[in-house]
Design an enzyme around this catalytic site. Sequence first.
Site, PDB file in Angstrom:
ATOM      1  CB  CYS A 107      -1.006   0.090   1.205  1.00 36.69           C
ATOM      2  SG  CYS A 107      -2.066   1.407   1.193  1.00 36.69           S
TER       3      CYS A 107
ATOM      4  CB  CYS B 230      -2.467   4.136   7.774  1.00 38.15           C
ATOM      5  SG  CYS B 230      -3.398   4.738   6.442  1.00 38.15           S
TER       6      CYS B 230
ATOM      7  CB  CYS C 130      -2.221  -0.099   8.395  1.00 39.84           C
ATOM      8  SG  CYS C 130      -2.615  -1.419   6.798  1.00 39.84           S
TER       9      CYS C 130
ATOM     10  CB  CYS D 212     -16.053  -7.437   4.940  1.00 45.55           C
ATOM     11  SG  CYS D 212     -17.483  -7.222   6.034  1.00 45.55           S
TER      12      CYS D 212
ATOM     13  CB  CYS E 242     -19.455  -4.627   3.383  1.00 44.60           C
ATOM     14  SG  CYS E 242     -18.749  -3.186   3.890  1.00 44.60           S
TER      15      CYS E 242
ATOM     16  CB  CYS F  96     -19.643  -0.241   7.055  1.00 45.89           C
ATOM     17  SG  CYS F  96     -18.757  -1.057   8.218  1.00 45.89           S
TER      18      CYS F  96
ATOM     19  NE  ARG G 243     -19.291  -5.394  11.544  1.00 48.17           N
ATOM     20  CZ  ARG G 243     -19.403  -4.827  10.017  1.00 48.17           C
ATOM     21  NH1 ARG G 243     -18.240  -4.650   9.617  1.00 48.17           N
ATOM     22  NH2 ARG G 243     -20.357  -4.665   9.723  1.00 48.17           N
TER      23      ARG G 243
END
Length: 396
Positions: A65, A69, A72, A109, A142, A202, A272
Amino acid sequence: MDLLNTLVDKGLRRELPTREEALAVLATSDDDLLDVVAAAGKVRRHWFGRRVKLNYLVNLKSGLCPEDCSYCSQRLGSRAGILKYTWLKPDQASDAAAAGVAGGAKRVCLVASGRGPTDRDVDRASETIRTIKEKNEGVEVCACLGLLSDGQAERLREAGADAYNHNLNTSEATYGEITTTHTYADRVDTVEKAHAAGLSACSGLIAGMGESDEDLVDVVFSLRELDPDSVPVNFLIPVEGTPLAKEWNLTPQRCLRILSMVRFVCPDVEVRIAGGREVHLRTMQPLALHLANSIFLGDYLTTEGQAGKADLEMIADAGFEVEGTDQVTLPEHRAAGGCHGGGVCGSEGGGACGSDSAPEAAESSTAAEPRTAAEPRTDLVAVRRRGAGTDLAPNA
């Protein structure tokens, strides 16, 4: 406790607590913790009964990626030894999803690392969505593909996506401290694009990154204003090789207070328990079911969760039931779409969406050393080596 009686009354009326009341929940003592859980549990049962919705993650593209962040393991510059692979083919993703559905998952998901999808990526994801829907009757899908450009949410909806996930993660005031390659406003914009396209939004948070109580309340109040249908609460998994690897700030009691606060602020929303519940809640996970009405089954994006069978046993032993595909998750007033637009407010150590014993710990035959309650459980973080992107069966 007058505070809890007030919060229960407000929760049953879908009335927003004050910031002071939300902060007071986070400040309660361990002696009062069961009273807090019992009060928030009344609100949870009023809107969702004793049903638990199961969700299953499929990591369509892992690692590599370009975003930075801090939480992560897939980030730019990450030294974490995670699985790295490019896009799964639709049939591969569908096979992975089928394992979760067979384990009782109602929602799949689909997550892909990256800043956001190209139009070609949306084509790939759309084909995968259609394949999963064709092979699994009644399943919800999702998508979680990063920041959306104009028109992409509509294309995903046309392909059959039911929802889109994009977490705010932390307060606007501190967002720049965890990510510099995009902004808090970018994230808000994507959630709004999902709403506008008719997708169920979400969006949630990550706790345990060193934030203050005020930061936690800020982000949950921002979520309430954005009004997603689902609010995932991630507890940071400090993965070695990431900037936040040493941030062990959570106890089971702290996690329960955070979940209680979220339930009081977002009473009629699917709350959740997401990444990190096994690491931080540990043996207190069953208590968290009295607060949240939704969990992830099995593994997360790059880390392992507890065995899917253990999840199902935990739900049954705690007196709850798995929500079926024939049951509507949200209360009628939300399911009908009447609450969006500002009414009442849906990941591995955090990013999009945990772990039971690491393999080394499971193989040890020696007795466990006594430990204090506040001692970090670094032994509970295990990098995923099974499921999507491998030749091994997934954990479902």
